[in-house]
Enzyme design. Structure first.
Site, PDB file in Angstrom:
ATOM      1  N   ARG A 211     -19.008 -25.813  50.323  1.00  0.00           N
ATOM      2  CA  ARG A 211     -17.674 -26.125  50.831  1.00  0.00           C
ATOM      3  C   ARG A 211     -16.635 -25.635  49.822  1.00  0.00           C
ATOM      4  O   ARG A 211     -16.710 -25.960  48.641  1.00  0.00           O
ATOM      5  CB  ARG A 211     -17.532 -27.641  51.029  1.00  0.00           C
ATOM      6  CG  ARG A 211     -16.099 -28.158  51.222  1.00  0.00           C
ATOM      7  CD  ARG A 211     -15.514 -27.766  52.549  1.00  0.00           C
ATOM      8  NE  ARG A 211     -14.133 -28.245  52.706  1.00  0.00           N
ATOM      9  CZ  ARG A 211     -13.293 -27.816  53.622  1.00  0.00           C
ATOM     10  NH1 ARG A 211     -13.672 -26.898  54.500  1.00  0.00           N
ATOM     11  NH2 ARG A 211     -12.069 -28.284  53.703  1.00  0.00           N
TER      12      ARG A 211
ATOM     13  N   HIS B 203     -13.075 -26.281  48.920  1.00  0.00           N
ATOM     14  CA  HIS B 203     -12.096 -27.322  49.219  1.00  0.00           C
ATOM     15  C   HIS B 203     -10.902 -27.183  48.285  1.00  0.00           C
ATOM     16  O   HIS B 203     -11.050 -27.202  47.066  1.00  0.00           O
ATOM     17  CB  HIS B 203     -12.730 -28.706  49.043  1.00  0.00           C
ATOM     18  CG  HIS B 203     -11.874 -29.819  49.551  1.00  0.00           C
ATOM     19  ND1 HIS B 203     -11.925 -30.263  50.864  1.00  0.00           N
ATOM     20  CD2 HIS B 203     -10.940 -30.584  48.940  1.00  0.00           C
ATOM     21  CE1 HIS B 203     -11.063 -31.249  51.030  1.00  0.00           C
ATOM     22  NE2 HIS B 203     -10.446 -31.465  49.872  1.00  0.00           N
TER      23      HIS B 203
ATOM     24  N   CYS C  85      -6.127 -31.705  47.399  1.00  0.00           N
ATOM     25  CA  CYS C  85      -5.118 -32.357  48.239  1.00  0.00           C
ATOM     26  C   CYS C  85      -4.922 -33.767  47.706  1.00  0.00           C
ATOM     27  O   CYS C  85      -5.648 -34.686  48.074  1.00  0.00           O
ATOM     28  CB  CYS C  85      -5.554 -32.376  49.699  1.00  0.00           C
ATOM     29  SG  CYS C  85      -4.352 -33.181  50.803  1.00  0.00           S
TER      30      CYS C  85
ATOM     31  N   CYS D 227      -7.868 -33.431  55.162  1.00  0.00           N
ATOM     32  CA  CYS D 227      -8.503 -33.000  53.912  1.00  0.00           C
ATOM     33  C   CYS D 227      -9.451 -34.046  53.337  1.00  0.00           C
ATOM     34  O   CYS D 227     -10.583 -33.726  52.941  1.00  0.00           O
ATOM     35  CB  CYS D 227      -7.443 -32.643  52.875  1.00  0.00           C
ATOM     36  SG  CYS D 227      -6.318 -31.330  53.407  1.00  0.00           S
TER      37      CYS D 227
ATOM     38  N   GLN E   2     -12.612 -34.308  55.308  1.00  0.00           N
ATOM     39  CA  GLN E   2     -13.408 -33.100  55.115  1.00  0.00           C
ATOM     40  C   GLN E   2     -14.131 -33.136  53.767  1.00  0.00           C
ATOM     41  O   GLN E   2     -15.310 -32.777  53.667  1.00  0.00           O
ATOM     42  CB  GLN E   2     -12.527 -31.857  55.205  1.00  0.00           C
ATOM     43  CG  GLN E   2     -12.118 -31.499  56.626  1.00  0.00           C
ATOM     44  CD  GLN E   2     -11.427 -30.154  56.697  1.00  0.00           C
ATOM     45  OE1 GLN E   2     -10.713 -29.747  55.780  1.00  0.00           O
ATOM     46  NE2 GLN E   2     -11.618 -29.438  57.797  1.00  0.00           N
TER      47      GLN E   2
ATOM     48  N   GLU F 133      -3.193 -26.843  45.590  1.00  0.00           N
ATOM     49  CA  GLU F 133      -2.568 -27.878  46.417  1.00  0.00           C
ATOM     50  C   GLU F 133      -1.599 -27.280  47.436  1.00  0.00           C
ATOM     51  O   GLU F 133      -0.886 -26.306  47.168  1.00  0.00           O
ATOM     52  CB  GLU F 133      -1.801 -28.845  45.508  1.00  0.00           C
ATOM     53  CG  GLU F 133      -1.093 -29.976  46.203  1.00  0.00           C
ATOM     54  CD  GLU F 133      -1.994 -31.171  46.465  1.00  0.00           C
ATOM     55  OE1 GLU F 133      -1.843 -31.793  47.537  1.00  0.00           O
ATOM     56  OE2 GLU F 133      -2.823 -31.495  45.600  1.00  0.00           O
TER      57      GLU F 133
ATOM     58  N   THR G  74       3.918 -27.021  60.397  1.00  0.00           N
ATOM     59  CA  THR G  74       3.433 -26.667  59.058  1.00  0.00           C
ATOM     60  C   THR G  74       3.827 -25.250  58.662  1.00  0.00           C
ATOM     61  O   THR G  74       4.331 -25.012  57.560  1.00  0.00           O
ATOM     62  CB  THR G  74       1.901 -26.791  59.001  1.00  0.00           C
ATOM     63  OG1 THR G  74       1.512 -28.061  59.509  1.00  0.00           O
ATOM     64  CG2 THR G  74       1.400 -26.652  57.576  1.00  0.00           C
TER      65      THR G  74
ATOM     66  N   ASP H  40      -0.083 -19.188  54.162  1.00  0.00           N
ATOM     67  CA  ASP H  40      -1.119 -19.689  53.256  1.00  0.00           C
ATOM     68  C   ASP H  40      -1.087 -18.836  51.994  1.00  0.00           C
ATOM     69  O   ASP H  40      -1.265 -17.623  52.055  1.00  0.00           O
ATOM     70  CB  ASP H  40      -2.495 -19.595  53.931  1.00  0.00           C
ATOM     71  CG  ASP H  40      -3.577 -20.396  53.220  1.00  0.00           C
ATOM     72  OD1 ASP H  40      -3.446 -20.610  52.001  1.00  0.00           O
ATOM     73  OD2 ASP H  40      -4.550 -20.797  53.880  1.00  0.00           O
TER      74      ASP H  40
ATOM     75  N   ARG I 202      -3.070 -19.439  49.259  1.00  0.00           N
ATOM     76  CA  ARG I 202      -4.268 -19.674  48.446  1.00  0.00           C
ATOM     77  C   ARG I 202      -5.029 -18.382  48.167  1.00  0.00           C
ATOM     78  O   ARG I 202      -4.918 -17.407  48.894  1.00  0.00           O
ATOM     79  CB  ARG I 202      -5.194 -20.671  49.161  1.00  0.00           C
ATOM     80  CG  ARG I 202      -4.662 -22.084  49.192  1.00  0.00           C
ATOM     81  CD  ARG I 202      -5.541 -23.001  50.026  1.00  0.00           C
ATOM     82  NE  ARG I 202      -5.496 -22.662  51.444  1.00  0.00           N
ATOM     83  CZ  ARG I 202      -6.137 -23.345  52.388  1.00  0.00           C
ATOM     84  NH1 ARG I 202      -6.895 -24.385  52.045  1.00  0.00           N
ATOM     85  NH2 ARG I 202      -6.035 -22.989  53.648  1.00  0.00           N
TER      86      ARG I 202
ATOM     87  N   THR J   8     -16.880 -24.743  56.962  1.00  0.00           N
ATOM     88  CA  THR J   8     -15.478 -24.399  57.137  1.00  0.00           C
ATOM     89  C   THR J   8     -15.142 -24.229  58.608  1.00  0.00           C
ATOM     90  O   THR J   8     -16.012 -23.913  59.431  1.00  0.00           O
ATOM     91  CB  THR J   8     -15.128 -23.102  56.381  1.00  0.00           C
ATOM     92  OG1 THR J   8     -13.714 -22.885  56.445  1.00  0.00           O
ATOM     93  CG2 THR J   8     -15.843 -21.901  56.976  1.00  0.00           C
TER      94      THR J   8
END
Length: 360
Positions: A215, A217, A220, A233, A236, A258, A280, A292, A294, A315
């Site tokens: 995972r 992750h 959060c 989150c 999950q 984050e 969002t 996004d 990330r 995922t």
């Protein structure tokens, strides 16, 4: 032997300076974070320079109805007497609905904007609003020395350094019994530039020759720690660990990214905008960010450092699968992780599916 910082270390120093409200020299530009700029420094800048402008991303420019002459950004000419409130109002969308007309705004055009794009990316990496107050410096290196400022030479391919993940150093690993498995182990990885650390939780003793249940992750704070109902989150995270515990094998990568990579403060700004009726993605855009921000390449690098080359990836996000495969990790199976739906996050999950392509 040299004691001088290398390029990635200078970038980290620049991020820290901007967060503290200290300007940096980037190429031939003096760069301030619009978010942390103080009234005194703004006044000094306006007295000494006549070519001051505010750089914002195309998304923020779209919100402000400012013309975008460059692909990903806009440069707004600053009035010579602009107060700090003017700067903050253009950088932060908090009062957009109360004060929708912030112009007239004059967008600059022409010239090389490479340094401007780099400045905005550095601000994003510093988890600050992507808005920079900038001016041209005639003798940048001398100016930097005179004022003890960090100097970044953009003629040496600095944009490439921003796009390349910093090498990770394995700091320590230790046994960590968990509620889901007494056979737990925590690995800590630190970027060589001194940035935020990332973690790998190893459950059991997974084989390096078989696909490992994995995972990715992203941290959060609100969901993982506080039990926020605005996202899925926390469920999950706990669901992934529970399944790994049930199978007595797995790797959970906990990446400090984050709020889809914009940081906790900006995530809270996005939440405030969501309270005004924006979803969002819309909230992120109004702040000046992409959907996004990330970087999942960090996850593939940690997996390889741990000796894994194949995963069963837990995922709902197809982008994670694509990134893993394109960076040397084979995804043998996608393991759905559909948990945590509440009346508070139904719209959030709907936007995940319709705008971000999550498989829900």
């Amino acid at each position: 032997m040299s004691f001088s910082p290398n390029r990635s270390e200078l970038l980290n120093r620049a991020r820290a300076d901007l967060r503290a409200g200290v300007p940096i020299i980037l190429g031939s530009s003096l760069v301030f974070s619009a978010e942390t700029l103080t009234p005194d420094r703004l006044t000094s800048l306006q007295i000494s320079h006549s070519d001051v402008f505010l750089a914002i991303t195309r998304w923020r420019a779209k919100t402000l109805k400012a013309r975008v002459y460059d692909d990903s950004l806009a440069r707004i000419r600053m009035p010579t007497d602009a107060p700090i409130d003017w700067v903050h109002a253009l950088a932060d969308p908090a009062d957009d609905l109360d004060r929708p007309m912030k112009g007239p705004l004059e967008s600059l055009r022409g010239g090389n904007v490479d340094d401007v794009a780099i400045a905005l990316q550095i601000l994003k990496d510093a988890r600050l609003l992507p808005a920079a107050v900038m001016a041209t410096i005639v003798e940048p290196q001398s100016f930097a020395q005179q004022h003890s400022l960090t100097f970044l030479d953009t003629s040496a391919g600095l944009d490439g350094a921003l796009l390349t993940p910093t090498d990770l150093e394995a700091i320590v690993s230790a046994r960590l019994p968990l509620s889901v498995s007494e056979q737990g182990r925590l690995h800590v990885f630190r970027p060589e530039d001194g940035g935020e650390e990332h973690y790998a939780v190893e459950i059991g003793q997974p084989s390096r020759q078989q696909p490992v249940l994995t995972r990715l992750h992203s941290a959060c704070f609100t969901g993982d720690l506080l039990g926020s109902l605005k996202c899925d989150c926390g469920p999950q995270l706990r669901g992934a660990l529970a399944q790994m515990g049930a199978e007595a094998s797995g790797i959970l990568l906990y990446l400090n990214q984050e709020g889809r990579g914009i940081g906790l403060a900006n995530k809270m700004r996005a939440y405030s905008l969501q309270d005004q009726g924006f979803d969002t993605v819309e909230a992120n855009h109004r702040l000046g960010f992409e959907d996004d921000e990330r970087d999942f390449r960090i996850g593939s690098e940690i997996l390889k450092r741990l000796g894994f080359r194949s995963v069963r990836l837990m995922t709902n996000n197809p982008n994670k699968i694509e990134i893993m495969r394109s960076h040397g990790i084979e995804v043998e199976e996608r393991v759905p992780l559909r948990v945590g739906k509440t009346e508070h996050n139904a719209d959030y999950l709907r936007i995940k599916a319709t705008k971000s392509g999550h498989l829900l």
